[in-house]
Design a protein around this motif. Structure first.
Motif, short mmCIF file in Angstrom:
data_model
loop_
_atom_site.label_atom_id
_atom_site.label_comp_id
_atom_site.label_asym_id
_atom_site.label_seq_id
_atom_site.Cartn_x
_atom_site.Cartn_y
_atom_site.Cartn_z
N HIS A 1 0.84 -1.21 0.00
CA HIS A 1 0.00 0.00 0.00
C HIS A 1 0.86 1.25 0.00
O HIS A 1 0.58 2.21 -0.73
CB HIS A 1 -0.94 0.00 1.20
CG HIS A 1 -2.05 -0.99 1.10
ND1 HIS A 1 -3.37 -0.68 1.22
CD2 HIS A 1 -2.02 -2.33 0.88
CE1 HIS A 1 -4.10 -1.76 1.07
NE2 HIS A 1 -3.31 -2.77 0.88
N LYS B 1 0.93 3.86 -3.15
CA LYS B 1 0.53 5.26 -2.96
C LYS B 1 1.66 6.21 -3.33
O LYS B 1 1.44 7.26 -3.94
CB LYS B 1 0.07 5.52 -1.53
CG LYS B 1 -0.49 6.91 -1.36
CD LYS B 1 -1.24 7.08 -0.08
CE LYS B 1 -1.92 8.45 -0.09
NZ LYS B 1 -2.85 8.59 1.00
N ASP C 1 -4.62 5.49 -2.81
CA ASP C 1 -4.61 4.21 -2.11
C ASP C 1 -5.14 3.09 -3.00
O ASP C 1 -6.02 3.31 -3.83
CB ASP C 1 -5.49 4.27 -0.86
CG ASP C 1 -4.89 5.14 0.22
OD1 ASP C 1 -3.66 5.08 0.41
OD2 ASP C 1 -5.65 5.87 0.88
N TYR C 2 -4.59 1.91 -2.79
CA TYR C 2 -5.07 0.72 -3.47
C TYR C 2 -5.63 -0.24 -2.44
O TYR C 2 -4.93 -0.64 -1.52
CB TYR C 2 -3.94 0.00 -4.23
CG TYR C 2 -4.41 -1.28 -4.89
CD1 TYR C 2 -4.84 -1.27 -6.20
CD2 TYR C 2 -4.47 -2.48 -4.18
CE1 TYR C 2 -5.30 -2.43 -6.80
CE2 TYR C 2 -4.93 -3.64 -4.78
CZ TYR C 2 -5.35 -3.61 -6.08
OH TYR C 2 -5.82 -4.76 -6.68
N ARG C 3 -6.88 -0.57 -2.58
CA ARG C 3 -7.50 -1.62 -1.78
C ARG C 3 -8.10 -2.68 -2.69
O ARG C 3 -8.30 -3.81 -2.29
CB ARG C 3 -8.59 -1.06 -0.85
CG ARG C 3 -8.08 -0.02 0.12
CD ARG C 3 -7.27 -0.65 1.24
NE ARG C 3 -6.82 0.37 2.17
CZ ARG C 3 -5.54 0.59 2.46
NH1 ARG C 3 -4.62 -0.12 1.92
NH2 ARG C 3 -5.20 1.52 3.31
N SER C 4 -8.42 -2.27 -3.92
CA SER C 4 -8.99 -3.19 -4.90
C SER C 4 -8.85 -2.57 -6.29
O SER C 4 -8.50 -1.39 -6.43
CB SER C 4 -10.47 -3.45 -4.61
OG SER C 4 -11.22 -2.29 -4.89
N GLU D 1 -11.15 -1.74 -8.09
CA GLU D 1 -12.15 -0.66 -8.17
C GLU D 1 -11.56 0.69 -7.75
O GLU D 1 -12.00 1.73 -8.23
CB GLU D 1 -13.38 -1.00 -7.33
CG GLU D 1 -14.11 -2.25 -7.79
CD GLU D 1 -14.54 -2.20 -9.25
OE1 GLU D 1 -14.99 -1.14 -9.73
OE2 GLU D 1 -14.42 -3.25 -9.92
N ASP D 2 -10.56 0.69 -6.87
CA ASP D 2 -9.91 1.94 -6.48
C ASP D 2 -9.19 2.58 -7.67
O ASP D 2 -9.21 3.80 -7.82
CB ASP D 2 -8.89 1.71 -5.35
CG ASP D 2 -9.56 1.40 -4.03
OD1 ASP D 2 -10.73 1.77 -3.83
OD2 ASP D 2 -8.89 0.78 -3.18
N ALA E 1 -10.29 6.17 -9.20
CA ALA E 1 -9.31 7.26 -9.25
C ALA E 1 -9.19 7.82 -10.66
O ALA E 1 -9.13 9.04 -10.85
CB ALA E 1 -7.94 6.78 -8.75
#
Length: 140
Positions: free
Chosen positions: A15, A19, A25-28, A30-31, A35
């Protein structure tokens, strides 16, 4: 067989690296989509209508037609979210063997859900969405 057991990166470390490189941020997967959409950047998705009938290596080869993968990459599959796993850190030349052996090592196909192959060096992502579309993204 590629042994990636020692190449699992802690989520916290990934993470921070993500970043620092991409600015969000990357969580999935979909992020990444959110973005880019918020920055009015269009992602050009390519469809694989019969993706569920293809071997994982065939899907990877279709993705590689968009852009060659080189250097070190972080690979995020559904297996990355299992206990004691995280993103897998690989050299590009190890990727095919990793994809080929993913089912036997982790009990599920490589392209079983959303997949992200992240190159910090090239500031790019090869993305596979669980509905059978894929993209090469370098517009960060």
């Amino acid at each position: 067989m590629t042994n990636v057991e020692n190449n699992v990166v802690l989520w916290e470390s990934f993470h921070a690296l993500f970043k620092s490189c991409f600015g969000f941020d990357y969580r999935s997967l979909e992020d990444i989509v959110a973005a880019l959409e918020s920055a009015n950047i269009k992602i050009y998705w390519h469809s694989l209508s019969n993706w569920e009938d293809l071997e994982d290596l065939d899907i990877l080869h279709e993705m590689l037609k968009l852009h060659v993968i080189d250097g070190e990459v972080f690979v995020i599959t559904e297996a990355s979210n299992d206990d004691n796993n995280g993103p897998f850190q690989l050299k590009a030349e190890e990727l095919e063997a990793f994809v080929k052996n993913h089912l036997s090592q982790y009990g599920e196909c490589f392209f079983n859900g959303d997949v992200a192959i992240v190159s910090l060096k090239n500031k790019s992502v090869w993305a596979f969405h669980h509905e059978g579309v894929f993209a090469y993204i370098d517009q960060f």
